[in-house]
Design an enzyme around this catalytic site. Sequence first.
Site, PDB file in Angstrom:
ATOM      1  N   THR A  13      14.924  -0.023  -3.323  1.00 24.82           N
ATOM      2  CA  THR A  13      13.877  -0.336  -4.302  1.00 24.82           C
ATOM      3  C   THR A  13      12.501   0.183  -3.891  1.00 24.82           C
ATOM      4  OG1 THR A  13      13.442  -2.478  -3.253  1.00 24.82           O
ATOM      5  CG2 THR A  13      15.071  -2.438  -5.029  1.00 24.82           C
ATOM      6  N   LYS A  14      12.397   0.856  -2.744  1.00 27.00           N
ATOM      7  CA  LYS A  14      11.096   1.268  -2.253  1.00 27.00           C
ATOM      8  C   LYS A  14      10.605   2.543  -2.948  1.00 27.00           C
ATOM      9  CE  LYS A  14      10.418  -2.102   0.627  1.00 27.00           C
ATOM     10  NZ  LYS A  14      11.538  -2.990   0.310  1.00 27.00           N
ATOM     11  N   ASN A  15       9.343   2.904  -2.685  1.00 26.12           N
ATOM     12  CA  ASN A  15       8.734   4.052  -3.352  1.00 26.12           C
ATOM     13  C   ASN A  15       9.492   5.342  -3.084  1.00 26.12           C
ATOM     14  OD1 ASN A  15       6.857   2.250  -4.215  1.00 26.12           O
ATOM     15  ND2 ASN A  15       5.125   3.152  -3.130  1.00 26.12           N
TER      16      ASN A  15
END
Length: 386
Positions: free
Chosen positions: A186-188
């Site tokens: 879910t990170k950038n």
Amino acid sequence: MADNDFIVFGKPAIGDEEIAEVIDSLTRGWIGTGPKVKLFERDFAAYQGVGHNHAAAVNSCTAALYLSLTAAGIGPGDEVITTSMTFCATVNAIIHSGATPVLIDIDPETLNLEPSRIDEKITPETKAILVVHFAGRPCPMEQILHIAKRNNLMLIEDCAHAVEARYQGKPAGTFGDFGCYSFYATKNMTTAEGGMILGKDRKLMNRAKTLSLHGMSQDAWQRFGNAGYKHYRVQEFGFKYNLTDLAASLGIHQLKKAEANWRRRADLWNYYMREFEPLPVVLPAAPEPDTRHAFHLFTIQLTAQCVTRNRDDALDLFTALGIGVGVHYLSIPEHPYYQKKFGWTPADFPNATRYGRSTISLPLSPSLTQNQIGRVVEAVCRIAGP
């Protein structure tokens, strides 16, 4: 996926380049730690403006935090000051190192730890400050760095939300002794699971690298290469925290897209701010001057004037409308394990507790279509509107 399907919170933006690189790794047969991990380390170090020998790819930000603490010699009897508003991994890494976490309440506007509260928590046992750049907003590093130097404390940065963040033009994660990054799904930017350590001191970084793969000599990953078998030596009691070439195959191309994806999230962030400004919700504070927000999380806080006053009821309504949302996070003192182990209570950290009980994180992925963005806005207006 059709625009009217369920909107997955934090859905990664994966393109043909990432897929082709993974296939290339599978075809070549080198899927463990190998040349693509080294390339990813080099490219990430360059992106953050440090030398390639100062970066180590690992299998999670949790591993990065733990290795940083351990490489720095922090352990039983030591204390580490950190924030009360973070994911449990931050505190767990301190506990696993054998040290004791010491919590500080947050600034209710920035949601980062309040620097003015650090001095009152420092004791003879304090060995480090572990800051978290929450939601992508850089902490006031000039103040914190001054406190750390004045008290001869290690400074570790949890940059799980802050790959692109900058403070006074300098990348988050390059102020302290160590910077720890997350490439979770879910990170950038993502490698599905993965992390990175940046470190200033070559000796400490070499130790962190050695510890990340069973404590073996640093060329151990090459022992099956075409240069011939390489004997390794176990130099220290280590761990199994290495990243794989399959994961790095994603990271190499995710990093190339980091700036474009950041601009897309910034546009979406600003659109949300305009659309939600009339609503009775608390919106994120504007980025501070001379900083760059990484725009990892867009959070709203429900107020008493909202149609749906109960936050957990609102979460269920979003789900019913086909929109995935998150809670980032319940404060650390809300969790039973920490209450029992350390005697922390939510009342001791009122700002973090208040935020954790009212916050909702909205989809902010660059993969969102305009139709999906419209659905998110419509749902927020319906759930939180006057």
